[in-house]
Design a protein around this motif. Structure first.
Motif, short mmCIF file in Angstrom:
data_model
loop_
_atom_site.label_atom_id
_atom_site.label_comp_id
_atom_site.label_asym_id
_atom_site.label_seq_id
_atom_site.Cartn_x
_atom_site.Cartn_y
_atom_site.Cartn_z
N SER A 18 -9.75 -5.80 -9.43
CA SER A 18 -10.91 -6.12 -8.58
C SER A 18 -12.07 -5.14 -8.78
N GLY A 19 -12.34 -4.77 -10.03
CA GLY A 19 -13.48 -3.90 -10.28
C GLY A 19 -13.03 -2.55 -10.79
N THR A 20 -13.92 -1.86 -11.45
CA THR A 20 -13.55 -0.60 -12.10
C THR A 20 -13.92 0.62 -11.27
N GLU A 21 -14.86 0.51 -10.36
CA GLU A 21 -15.30 1.65 -9.56
C GLU A 21 -14.89 1.44 -8.10
N PRO A 22 -14.57 2.54 -7.39
CA PRO A 22 -14.24 2.39 -5.96
C PRO A 22 -15.32 1.66 -5.17
N SER A 23 -16.58 1.88 -5.53
CA SER A 23 -17.64 1.21 -4.80
C SER A 23 -17.61 -0.31 -4.99
N ASP A 24 -16.91 -0.78 -6.03
CA ASP A 24 -16.79 -2.22 -6.28
C ASP A 24 -15.60 -2.85 -5.56
N GLN A 25 -14.72 -2.03 -5.01
CA GLN A 25 -13.48 -2.52 -4.42
C GLN A 25 -13.47 -2.30 -2.91
N VAL A 26 -12.98 -3.28 -2.19
CA VAL A 26 -12.61 -3.05 -0.79
C VAL A 26 -11.33 -2.24 -0.78
N ALA A 27 -11.22 -1.30 0.14
CA ALA A 27 -9.97 -0.55 0.32
C ALA A 27 -9.29 -1.03 1.60
N LEU A 28 -8.02 -1.36 1.50
CA LEU A 28 -7.21 -1.69 2.67
C LEU A 28 -6.40 -0.46 3.06
N VAL A 29 -6.57 0.00 4.27
CA VAL A 29 -5.80 1.13 4.80
C VAL A 29 -4.73 0.54 5.69
N VAL A 30 -3.46 0.80 5.37
CA VAL A 30 -2.34 0.09 5.98
C VAL A 30 -1.57 1.01 6.92
N LEU A 38 5.67 5.92 4.40
CA LEU A 38 5.02 5.62 3.13
C LEU A 38 6.00 5.12 2.07
N GLU A 39 7.18 5.73 1.97
CA GLU A 39 8.12 5.40 0.91
C GLU A 39 9.10 4.30 1.26
N ARG A 40 9.02 3.75 2.48
CA ARG A 40 9.97 2.71 2.85
C ARG A 40 9.71 1.44 2.02
N PRO A 41 10.77 0.74 1.60
CA PRO A 41 10.58 -0.43 0.73
C PRO A 41 9.65 -1.49 1.28
N ALA A 42 9.70 -1.73 2.59
CA ALA A 42 8.85 -2.78 3.16
C ALA A 42 7.38 -2.44 2.99
N LEU A 43 7.01 -1.18 3.22
CA LEU A 43 5.61 -0.80 3.07
C LEU A 43 5.19 -0.78 1.61
N ARG A 44 6.09 -0.40 0.72
CA ARG A 44 5.76 -0.43 -0.70
C ARG A 44 5.55 -1.88 -1.18
N ARG A 45 6.31 -2.81 -0.61
CA ARG A 45 6.14 -4.22 -0.97
C ARG A 45 4.78 -4.72 -0.49
N VAL A 46 4.38 -4.32 0.72
CA VAL A 46 3.06 -4.69 1.22
C VAL A 46 1.97 -4.13 0.32
N ALA A 47 2.10 -2.84 -0.03
CA ALA A 47 1.08 -2.22 -0.88
C ALA A 47 0.98 -2.91 -2.23
N SER A 48 2.12 -3.30 -2.80
CA SER A 48 2.11 -3.97 -4.09
C SER A 48 1.39 -5.31 -4.01
N ALA A 49 1.63 -6.06 -2.93
CA ALA A 49 0.97 -7.35 -2.77
C ALA A 49 -0.54 -7.17 -2.55
N PHE A 50 -0.92 -6.23 -1.72
CA PHE A 50 -2.34 -6.01 -1.45
C PHE A 50 -3.07 -5.51 -2.69
N ARG A 51 -2.40 -4.70 -3.49
CA ARG A 51 -3.05 -4.08 -4.65
C ARG A 51 -3.45 -5.13 -5.69
N GLN A 52 -2.88 -6.30 -5.63
CA GLN A 52 -3.28 -7.36 -6.56
C GLN A 52 -4.68 -7.90 -6.24
N ARG A 53 -5.22 -7.49 -5.09
CA ARG A 53 -6.53 -7.98 -4.67
C ARG A 53 -7.51 -6.87 -4.32
N THR A 54 -7.01 -5.74 -3.85
CA THR A 54 -7.88 -4.67 -3.38
C THR A 54 -7.24 -3.32 -3.67
#
Length: 293
Positions: A18-30, A38-54
């Motif tokens: 979703s863009g090469t610079e931080p200013s081009d990307q929305v950041a989702l804070v979860v 942070l390291e729990r599998p459920a949160l890592r799964r959420v982060a992986s899904a969100f990272r495909q878009r933001t």
């Protein structure tokens, strides 16, 4: 580091699509639920899904994972979320959305409401949070007063206001004990034996002092968020909070700036969220944050 001196572990993951610079990307804070980290599998799964878009920032609330402090179960956690949002801004993201699950859902609602507003935040019984944890102490917390006082006259919320908010599986009100899972959770929080189970079984350190004054509730905070867009997501199979909770939040929120999704078959929080639901949440958050910023 939070404004009251608690060290928070966090991870930043830019999106590869979703863009090469931080200013081009929305950041989702979860924000995760109680007993997550942070390291729990459920949160890592959420982060992986969100990272495909933001871009994504995940972190552990105080008392969870490798973060310092002790959990206040939704009260001072607004300062943890604030630190993470400011970090996203510092990395160059002009557009930031917050997404919270369960306890984290109540935190994102309260944090968005308190940006530029006032509320009483809990004093930690006359001590520094840093003194409780053995870390460097932050500012002394005295009698309850405006949350803005935590950072002096400039106000605590500089750079911390989100551009969109998503509350998933959030409670609407405090002290709810209407389901068996919530009765067990209250035991784990309020009883000495329960806090031992939380610490060693759930790896979650709970502040034994409890709340001195009840914090602003999510349902009271919801109308203060507008004009920032708010999405409330809840499952019709949620074993913790029945549907009166999301409906109360939606009724309290500004209808011109909020949406309610009741998801058929969905259970509770990050553990039960399907990839399809996570994708829709990320798309909504990114689109509304971009439009609002």
């Amino acid at each position: 580091m939070t404004d009251d001196g608690v060290s928070i572990e966090a991870r930043y993951e830019p999106s590869p699509v979703s863009g090469t610079e931080p200013s081009d990307q929305v950041a989702l804070v979860v924000g995760h639920g109680f007993s997550g980290a942070l390291e729990r599998p459920a949160l890592r799964r959420v982060a992986s899904a969100f990272r495909q878009r933001t871009a994504v920032i995940t972190f552990s609330f105080r008392g969870h994972g490798r973060s310092g402090g002790r959990s206040t179960v939704g009260d001072r956690e607004v300062l943890d979320l604030t630190a993470a949002v400011r970090w996203a801004r510092g990395l160059g993201h002009r557009r930031v959305a917050t997404v919270g699950f369960s306890m984290g859902g109540s935190v994102v609602v309260r944090q968005a409401a308190l940006c530029g507003k006032t509320d009483e935040i809990q004093p930690l019984h006359g001590v520094h949070q840093g003194e409780r944890t053995g870390r460097s102490p932050g500012r002394t917390v005295g009698a309850p007063g405006p949350l803005g006082a935590a950072r002096g006259s400039a106000g605590w919320a500089d750079g911390a206001a989100p551009d969109a908010v998503v509350a998933v599986s959030s409670p609407a009100r405090w002290y709810y004990r209407g389901t068996a899972p919530m009765r067990r959770l209250h035991w784990a929080i309020t009883r000495p034996t329960g806090r031992l189970v939380s610490r060693y079984g759930l790896r979650t350190r709970v502040d034994p002092g409890g709340w001195v004054v009840d914090p602003l509730s999510p349902v009271a905070a919801a109308p203060l968020i507008a004009p920032t867009p708010l999405l409330i997501v809840h499952g019709d199979r949620d074993p913790y909070f029945p549907l009166d909770h999301p409906r109360m939040l939606a009724s309290a929120a500004d209808p011109a700036a909020s949406e309610l999704w009741i998801e058929p078959g969905y259970g509770h929080a990050e553990t039960a969220a399907s990839p399809e639901l996570l994708s829709r949440i990320a798309d909504w958050a990114a689109a509304h944050a971009a439009a609002h910023a």
